[in-house]
Design a protein around this motif. Sequence first.
Motif, PDB file in Angstrom:
ATOM      1  N   CYS A 124     -40.026  -4.053  21.422  1.00 46.76           N
ATOM      2  CA  CYS A 124     -39.483  -4.031  20.057  1.00 46.76           C
ATOM      3  C   CYS A 124     -38.879  -2.673  19.792  1.00 46.76           C
ATOM      4  O   CYS A 124     -39.149  -1.709  20.507  1.00 46.76           O
ATOM      5  CB  CYS A 124     -40.571  -4.343  19.029  1.00 46.76           C
ATOM      6  N   GLY A 125     -38.064  -2.609  18.745  1.00 39.26           N
ATOM      7  CA  GLY A 125     -37.457  -1.344  18.363  1.00 39.26           C
ATOM      8  C   GLY A 125     -36.261  -0.991  19.220  1.00 39.26           C
ATOM      9  O   GLY A 125     -35.800  -1.767  20.050  1.00 39.26           O
ATOM     10  N   GLY A 126     -35.723   0.195  19.007  1.00 42.68           N
ATOM     11  CA  GLY A 126     -34.594   0.685  19.782  1.00 42.68           C
ATOM     12  C   GLY A 126     -33.505   1.245  18.895  1.00 42.68           C
ATOM     13  O   GLY A 126     -33.694   1.446  17.688  1.00 42.68           O
ATOM     14  N   VAL A 127     -32.353   1.494  19.483  1.00 41.60           N
ATOM     15  CA  VAL A 127     -31.196   2.017  18.764  1.00 41.60           C
ATOM     16  C   VAL A 127     -30.206   0.887  18.538  1.00 41.60           C
ATOM     17  O   VAL A 127     -29.811   0.199  19.478  1.00 41.60           O
ATOM     18  CB  VAL A 127     -30.520   3.163  19.539  1.00 41.60           C
ATOM     19  N   LEU A 128     -29.801   0.676  17.280  1.00 37.05           N
ATOM     20  CA  LEU A 128     -28.825  -0.338  16.914  1.00 37.05           C
ATOM     21  C   LEU A 128     -27.552   0.389  16.500  1.00 37.05           C
ATOM     22  O   LEU A 128     -27.524   1.052  15.460  1.00 37.05           O
ATOM     23  CB  LEU A 128     -29.357  -1.190  15.768  1.00 37.05           C
ATOM     24  N   SER A 129     -26.513   0.313  17.310  1.00 36.72           N
ATOM     25  CA  SER A 129     -25.311   1.115  17.070  1.00 36.72           C
ATOM     26  C   SER A 129     -24.065   0.278  16.842  1.00 36.72           C
ATOM     27  O   SER A 129     -22.976   0.835  16.668  1.00 36.72           O
ATOM     28  CB  SER A 129     -25.081   2.072  18.247  1.00 36.72           C
ATOM     29  N   TRP A 132     -36.907   1.143  14.809  1.00 35.94           N
ATOM     30  CA  TRP A 132     -35.482   0.909  15.016  1.00 35.94           C
ATOM     31  C   TRP A 132     -34.692   2.063  14.391  1.00 35.94           C
ATOM     32  O   TRP A 132     -34.944   2.448  13.242  1.00 35.94           O
ATOM     33  CB  TRP A 132     -35.042  -0.385  14.338  1.00 35.94           C
ATOM     34  N   LEU A 133     -33.758   2.593  15.150  1.00 40.45           N
ATOM     35  CA  LEU A 133     -32.859   3.639  14.667  1.00 40.45           C
ATOM     36  C   LEU A 133     -31.465   3.013  14.551  1.00 40.45           C
ATOM     37  O   LEU A 133     -30.876   2.626  15.560  1.00 40.45           O
ATOM     38  CB  LEU A 133     -32.833   4.832  15.614  1.00 40.45           C
ATOM     39  N   ILE A 134     -30.964   2.876  13.332  1.00 40.95           N
ATOM     40  CA  ILE A 134     -29.654   2.272  13.086  1.00 40.95           C
ATOM     41  C   ILE A 134     -28.644   3.395  12.929  1.00 40.95           C
ATOM     42  O   ILE A 134     -28.791   4.266  12.068  1.00 40.95           O
ATOM     43  CB  ILE A 134     -29.682   1.402  11.815  1.00 40.95           C
ATOM     44  N   VAL A 135     -27.621   3.387  13.781  1.00 37.43           N
ATOM     45  CA  VAL A 135     -26.617   4.447  13.782  1.00 37.43           C
ATOM     46  C   VAL A 135     -25.238   3.804  13.724  1.00 37.43           C
ATOM     47  O   VAL A 135     -24.876   3.029  14.611  1.00 37.43           O
ATOM     48  CB  VAL A 135     -26.719   5.326  15.044  1.00 37.43           C
ATOM     49  N   VAL A 136     -24.471   4.104  12.654  1.00 41.62           N
ATOM     50  CA  VAL A 136     -23.110   3.597  12.533  1.00 41.62           C
ATOM     51  C   VAL A 136     -22.139   4.774  12.582  1.00 41.62           C
ATOM     52  O   VAL A 136     -22.542   5.920  12.782  1.00 41.62           O
ATOM     53  CB  VAL A 136     -22.933   2.777  11.237  1.00 41.62           C
ATOM     54  N   ALA A 137     -20.848   4.504  12.410  1.00 44.16           N
ATOM     55  CA  ALA A 137     -19.842   5.556  12.527  1.00 44.16           C
ATOM     56  C   ALA A 137     -20.071   6.648  11.491  1.00 44.16           C
ATOM     57  O   ALA A 137     -20.411   6.360  10.336  1.00 44.16           O
ATOM     58  CB  ALA A 137     -18.449   4.957  12.359  1.00 44.16           C
TER      59      ALA A 137
END
Length: 566
Positions: A56-61, A84-89
């Motif tokens: 579970c979890g992770g980076v969502l880019s 979860w680490l959510i990273v957008v522009a």
Amino acid sequence: MRAEMEACLLLAAVLLDSGPGTHAMEASRRQSCLTRIQNPGADSQPSFSLASGVKCGGVLSAPSGNFSSPNFPSLYPYNTECSWLIVVAEGSSVLLTFHTFDLEYHDTCGFDFLEIYNGASRDKGNLLGRFCGQAPPPPFTSSWHVMSVVFHSDKHVASRGFSAGYQKDVCGGVLTGLSGILSSPEYPNNYPNNVECHWLIRASGPATVKLVFVDFQVEGSEECMYDHVTVLGAPGPAHGHHYCGSTRPPTLVSLGHELQVVFKSDFNIGGRGFKAHYFSGECQEVFTAVRGNFSSPQYPGAYPNNIRCHWTIRLPPGYRVKVFVLDLGLEEPNSLTRTCDFDHLAAFDGASEEAKLLGKWCGHHLPPPVTSSHNQLLLLLHTDRSTSGRGFSVAYIGVVPMNVSCSRTDFQILISAQALAPLERTKVYLGSRSCAAQEVGSNFRIQARFDTCGSESQRRNNTSVIVSVLYLDFSAAGHSDIHEYEVRCEPRRKEASVHLLSGSDLLGSYAATAEHLQEAPPGEEEEILEGPGTMVTQDTSDTVFLGLCILAGVLMIIAIVVLMLL
């Protein structure tokens, strides 16, 4: 493996926001970390294991996506933690919404819970909220391009868990933070044609929302028929305002706890667009009472990261605002420049950040009190994306400019009537109510001999001074509110001064310190000297004494001459 993955997540959260000057080695480490996290297998979602046998979890880019608790919609496993680490522009924000939510309930969510962070999860100053039970969290919009979600379950009781979705939110959304920024698409570049954005800014509880535009350039037209920004929920015709052109809209405050902003562009002609700050909840307030106190959000707990807060003190005309910082615990200054480049508290001599800067503080050293030159003062708290402290506590009081002088025998006090417009002359008195002020022109005037009006002789710093107390009685509706100013005179030098004694039990250690307040009422000097019916404060006792001495000397010389002739 777990420690390495956690380190990678933290490194990604910090370095993904790095500017063009990021060191090449750091950029390489960042890319390596993201590659290891985001590519555990072909076409699989980024994940890592924090519990035995559970991924579970992770980076969502990606620009948008969905994620859920392990095994959803079946029961989630015990003793599990996912991040979860959510990273957008960069330059965008993250809009997070929940489709389903069912976690074990507890009053303080101490067992199973979901935490949402405005940035990296390692910094408690970024925490937006902790949730459990069956009531889903509200939509959250980050104030920058990183958001973290942490799911935790204990060793007992499991439920179905949650399902959530996120998207890169560049045009509209629900804004629930204490403060933040909203701007037109692609700002500061020209906005695109044929767009329509809706932002709903929602304050927590009964608080209002304040919107401050810092840049504005939208195609102008009569009645803003083409491109325009509409603000709904603020005072005005039908509670709606339409703005276009290049003139910044005024600061707007909501009637209730919500404010809606709509941006529309047509099929041609554009502009740079707009940028605005919003403030809500504990992060903005206007004070109109003559005295008061307030503190940073969550004080004395850690204040949130990445906020800008406005506190405006607005008193009646004639007053000046004096602010005392009672406690200060902010991020320390920049170790290289020794300036407050990170978290700081600033005071401005007016109602906006464009006014003169009175002071800018950080760290833990208490600054001296500051006083505005007019009846308004703005305090601003700025925090960055990392490191937080306990914040600050301040108290303020409205002080009245006054002219106090003295001769060898009496006090003369002059106060602008405008400064005390709500008061009758009988509410302004020296020593006792029997020594009330007189109205002379546009001033309150008190002239009293030292042997009246409660004056007494004291020793201060081995100097004999005459002391009395000036009272300003603001009491109303059965509530006692009397401000006291100590008036002093050193008769030998004919030097007078006035000091704040009381009227605010909120000043902490400053309450025991007499603060010097002597100053002439602005614009009154000419009236004092030349206005009809006003008192003349010039002391003539020395002239008379000198004249008598000269006359006595002349008489003595005449007497000696007469005796010699005899």
